[in-house]
Design a protein around this motif. Structure first.
Motif, PDB file in Angstrom:
ATOM      1  N   CYS A  92       0.831  -1.216   0.000  1.00 57.64           N
ATOM      2  CA  CYS A  92       0.000   0.000   0.000  1.00 57.64           C
ATOM      3  C   CYS A  92       0.857   1.255   0.000  1.00 57.64           C
ATOM      4  N   HIS A  93       1.800   1.348   0.949  1.00 64.01           N
ATOM      5  CA  HIS A  93       2.624   2.562   0.985  1.00 64.01           C
ATOM      6  C   HIS A  93       3.612   2.588  -0.176  1.00 64.01           C
ATOM      7  N   TYR A  98       5.131   5.455  -4.999  1.00 64.48           N
ATOM      8  CA  TYR A  98       5.355   5.354  -6.447  1.00 64.48           C
ATOM      9  C   TYR A  98       4.513   6.387  -7.195  1.00 64.48           C
ATOM     10  N   GLU A  99       3.243   6.468  -6.856  1.00 64.41           N
ATOM     11  CA  GLU A  99       2.347   7.401  -7.547  1.00 64.41           C
ATOM     12  C   GLU A  99       2.721   8.847  -7.263  1.00 64.41           C
ATOM     13  N   ALA A 100       3.137   9.127  -6.027  1.00 63.24           N
ATOM     14  CA  ALA A 100       3.550  10.493  -5.685  1.00 63.24           C
ATOM     15  C   ALA A 100       4.804  10.887  -6.463  1.00 63.24           C
ATOM     16  N   LEU A 101       5.735   9.972  -6.610  1.00 64.57           N
ATOM     17  CA  LEU A 101       6.978  10.256  -7.336  1.00 64.57           C
ATOM     18  C   LEU A 101       6.723  10.438  -8.822  1.00 64.57           C
ATOM     19  N   LEU A 102       5.787   9.697  -9.386  1.00 66.68           N
ATOM     20  CA  LEU A 102       5.468   9.867 -10.806  1.00 66.68           C
ATOM     21  C   LEU A 102       4.933  11.260 -11.098  1.00 66.68           C
ATOM     22  N   GLU A 103       4.309  11.885 -10.089  1.00 68.00           N
ATOM     23  CA  GLU A 103       3.778  13.237 -10.249  1.00 68.00           C
ATOM     24  C   GLU A 103       4.856  14.307 -10.055  1.00 68.00           C
ATOM     25  N   CYS A 104       6.070  13.871  -9.752  1.00 65.74           N
ATOM     26  CA  CYS A 104       7.172  14.806  -9.490  1.00 65.74           C
ATOM     27  C   CYS A 104       8.327  14.473 -10.438  1.00 65.74           C
ATOM     28  N   PRO A 105       8.328  15.040 -11.640  1.00 67.62           N
ATOM     29  CA  PRO A 105       9.309  14.661 -12.660  1.00 67.62           C
ATOM     30  C   PRO A 105      10.774  14.761 -12.234  1.00 67.62           C
ATOM     31  N   GLU A 223      20.702  22.789  -9.997  1.00 67.07           N
ATOM     32  CA  GLU A 223      19.873  23.710  -9.211  1.00 67.07           C
ATOM     33  C   GLU A 223      18.459  23.725  -9.761  1.00 67.07           C
ATOM     34  N   LEU A 224      17.486  23.705  -8.859  1.00 72.39           N
ATOM     35  CA  LEU A 224      16.087  23.706  -9.266  1.00 72.39           C
ATOM     36  C   LEU A 224      15.605  25.110  -9.589  1.00 72.39           C
ATOM     37  N   ASP A 225      14.851  25.245 -10.676  1.00 68.55           N
ATOM     38  CA  ASP A 225      14.183  26.513 -10.950  1.00 68.55           C
ATOM     39  C   ASP A 225      12.862  26.515 -10.185  1.00 68.55           C
ATOM     40  N   ILE A 226      12.082  27.582 -10.341  1.00 66.89           N
ATOM     41  CA  ILE A 226      10.847  27.688  -9.566  1.00 66.89           C
ATOM     42  C   ILE A 226       9.888  26.548  -9.919  1.00 66.89           C
ATOM     43  N   GLY A 227       9.930  26.086 -11.175  1.00 68.48           N
ATOM     44  CA  GLY A 227       9.082  24.956 -11.567  1.00 68.48           C
ATOM     45  C   GLY A 227       9.453  23.703 -10.801  1.00 68.48           C
ATOM     46  N   GLY A 228      10.762  23.443 -10.654  1.00 69.56           N
ATOM     47  CA  GLY A 228      11.220  22.281  -9.901  1.00 69.56           C
ATOM     48  C   GLY A 228      10.884  22.388  -8.429  1.00 69.56           C
ATOM     49  N   VAL A 229      11.014  23.590  -7.883  1.00 70.22           N
ATOM     50  CA  VAL A 229      10.682  23.822  -6.475  1.00 70.22           C
ATOM     51  C   VAL A 229       9.196  23.538  -6.233  1.00 70.22           C
ATOM     52  N   LYS A 230       8.345  23.978  -7.162  1.00 71.83           N
ATOM     53  CA  LYS A 230       6.904  23.738  -7.025  1.00 71.83           C
ATOM     54  C   LYS A 230       6.573  22.249  -7.128  1.00 71.83           C
ATOM     55  N   GLN A 231       7.270  21.546  -8.019  1.00 75.02           N
ATOM     56  CA  GLN A 231       7.077  20.088  -8.097  1.00 75.02           C
ATOM     57  C   GLN A 231       7.382  19.430  -6.762  1.00 75.02           C
ATOM     58  N   LEU A 232       8.516  19.802  -6.205  1.00 83.22           N
ATOM     59  CA  LEU A 232       8.949  19.223  -4.929  1.00 83.22           C
ATOM     60  C   LEU A 232       7.958  19.567  -3.823  1.00 83.22           C
ATOM     61  N   ALA A 233       7.485  20.812  -3.814  1.00 83.57           N
ATOM     62  CA  ALA A 233       6.541  21.243  -2.787  1.00 83.57           C
ATOM     63  C   ALA A 233       5.221  20.490  -2.904  1.00 83.57           C
ATOM     64  N   ARG A 234       4.739  20.282  -4.130  1.00 84.95           N
ATOM     65  CA  ARG A 234       3.492  19.524  -4.311  1.00 84.95           C
ATOM     66  C   ARG A 234       3.669  18.072  -3.862  1.00 84.95           C
ATOM     67  N   PHE A 235       4.843  17.514  -4.140  1.00 83.41           N
ATOM     68  CA  PHE A 235       5.150  16.147  -3.722  1.00 83.41           C
ATOM     69  C   PHE A 235       5.033  16.016  -2.201  1.00 83.41           C
ATOM     70  N   LEU A 236       5.640  16.954  -1.473  1.00 83.35           N
ATOM     71  CA  LEU A 236       5.577  16.921  -0.018  1.00 83.35           C
ATOM     72  C   LEU A 236       4.177  17.235   0.498  1.00 83.35           C
ATOM     73  N   ALA A 237       3.491  18.174  -0.159  1.00 83.35           N
ATOM     74  CA  ALA A 237       2.142  18.545   0.271  1.00 83.35           C
ATOM     75  C   ALA A 237       1.205  17.349   0.220  1.00 83.35           C
TER      76      ALA A 237
END
Length: 422
Positions: A92-93, A98-105, A223-237
């Motif tokens: 389950c986890h 896996y699904e959360a990581l697929l949403e974070c390129p 280094e992450l641009d703002i797009g990468g930072v937002k991906q990471l933030a959504r992943f954690l959220a």
């Protein structure tokens, strides 16, 4: 309502530091068994070294180990993984991660490893994986279960006493050689677990320094641009919001509302994007909050409320690791502060709260009131007005920000209550 914002709003982050920070946030879930991800990363790396793997493959094993449990958001689930060598519901986890990581390129290369990190060796060989992915998944499984044995043999005693049980750990691993675990990896791990220093080196600070001192690698050091930072933030959220079924998608909706209100307040597009990131991560400290308190349907006791309030400080500490030269952490941790000093955790007053902090406080209250609960549906606009207007009248919430919210209230209410589309 445009305001001068006297801060450096640039965000500096590379993938290496991002992964270390994610591991620290995930540690909150363990509560009684901290730094599991760090230890798995360390064990995987050391075992890969004994196996003679190339540097790139060893680094990948280390970072995969750090975040392998990104699908675990509840302490209860974490504890279930410590009960059996082969937990019944581990898939389950693994699937959630896996699904959360697929949403974070920027992190999706780790997705197959996370999906299969509890798959027995005999079964793993039948899955459609590259040799590289299969090896990493098998090694993470072995390291994860070695840490399970560490927890079993040190339960109720000092963690260094694991050195008295080294032979037992090795025997347990060997008992599953060729079935749960790949034989060569088991032999390599058994060489390590019989050395006291292997266990003594499992200090989180030492393990992080190990990752920071690896040879330069374009993937981890970019280094992450703002797009990468937002991906990471959504992943954690999504990890945070999955912790409580009562508040699913709360962080993502707060982020969206904060960004829209910020633009209506005259804040620049760049700063509105950074406030969006702060909104996504404003509750990351709740990963450390006991599950029972977040799931409680009724009013919290004074003692329970005291425990819950700490999440704001845990949020700031976590975000300082992500964004050490940015005010994002301050904005996020201010979401329960009130202009009259009645908020928490520092009882800040209006002169200490800038416009982004005020916006986040208003939309956090608004979004929470629009959310469905098991004991009630979404509150109506009139009910929300009856709660929020007195807070404005008392000088707790910013009147100007609230007026911006009211000016487009039907749209904001629709966005806050609609079924979220991923």
């Amino acid at each position: 309502m445009n305001a001068f914002l006297p801060h450096d709003f640039k965000v500096y982050m590379d993938v290496r530091h991002a992964l270390l920070a994610v591991a620290t946030a995930l540690d909150f879930v363990g509560v009684d068994d901290l730094h599991h991800g760090h230890r798995v990363a360390y064990m995987a790396y050391e075992c890969a070294s004994v196996l003679g793997w190339p540097d790139e493959k060893k680094q990948f094993a280390y970072f995969a180990g750090l975040i392998h449990d990104c699908g675990v958001s509840s302490s209860e689930e974490h504890l279930r993984l410590l009960k059996l060598m082969q937990p019944e519901d581990a898939h389950c986890h693994s699937k959630r991660g896996y699904e959360a990581l697929l949403e974070c390129p920027i992190l999706d290369v780790f997705a197959p490893i996370v999906l299969y990190h509890h798959t027995p060796w005999l079964e793993l060989q039948s899955h459609d994986l590259s040799v590289f992915e299969r090896d990493i998944a098998a090694l993470i499984f072995l390291a994860d279960r070695t840490d399970f044995l560490r927890a079993r043999y040190t339960h109720g005693c000092h963690e260094e006493l694991i050195t008295l049980h080294e032979s037992m750990v090795a025997e347990n691993l060997l008992a599953h050689c060729g079935t749960l675990f790949e034989p060569e990896m088991v032999n390599a791990m058994c060489q390590l677990v019989k050395k006291d220093g292997f266990w003594y080196n499992m200090d989180a600070t030492h393990i992080e320094l190990l990752g920071l001192e690896f040879k330069a690698n374009h993937f981890y050091d970019k280094e992450l641009d703002i797009g990468g930072v937002k991906q990471l933030a959504r992943f954690l959220a999504r990890i945070v919001d999955a912790k409580s079924p009562f508040t699913f998608h709360h962080s993502e909706k707060v982020a969206l509302l904060a960004k829209l209100v910020a633009k209506d307040c005259g804040i620049s597009d760049t700063d509105a994007e950074l406030l969006y990131v702060a909104g996504l991560l404003h509750d990351v400290g709740k990963l450390k909050t006991p599950d029972l308190l977040l799931h409680k349907e009724g009013k919290l006791t004074k003692e329970e409320y005291s425990i819950v309030k700490r999440h704001t400080v845990d949020t700031e500490h976590t975000l300082h690791r992500f964004f050490p030269k940015s005010v994002i952490g301050e904005w996020a941790s201010n979401h329960h502060e009130r202009l009259d000093g009645s908020g928490y955790p520092f009882s800040k007053r209006q002169e200490q709260l800038d416009l982004p902090s005020r916006i986040l406080a208003v939309v956090d209250v608004f979004q929470a009131l629009t959310q469905k609960r098991p004991y009630r549906g979404s509150l109506s606009l009139s009910e929300i007005y009856d709660i929020m207007q007195p807070m404005v009248d008392k000088g707790q919430l910013d009147a100007g920000v609230y007026s911006i919210l009211l000016a487009d209230i039907d749209n904001f209410y629709h966005l806050s209550t609609q079924e979220f589309q991923t």
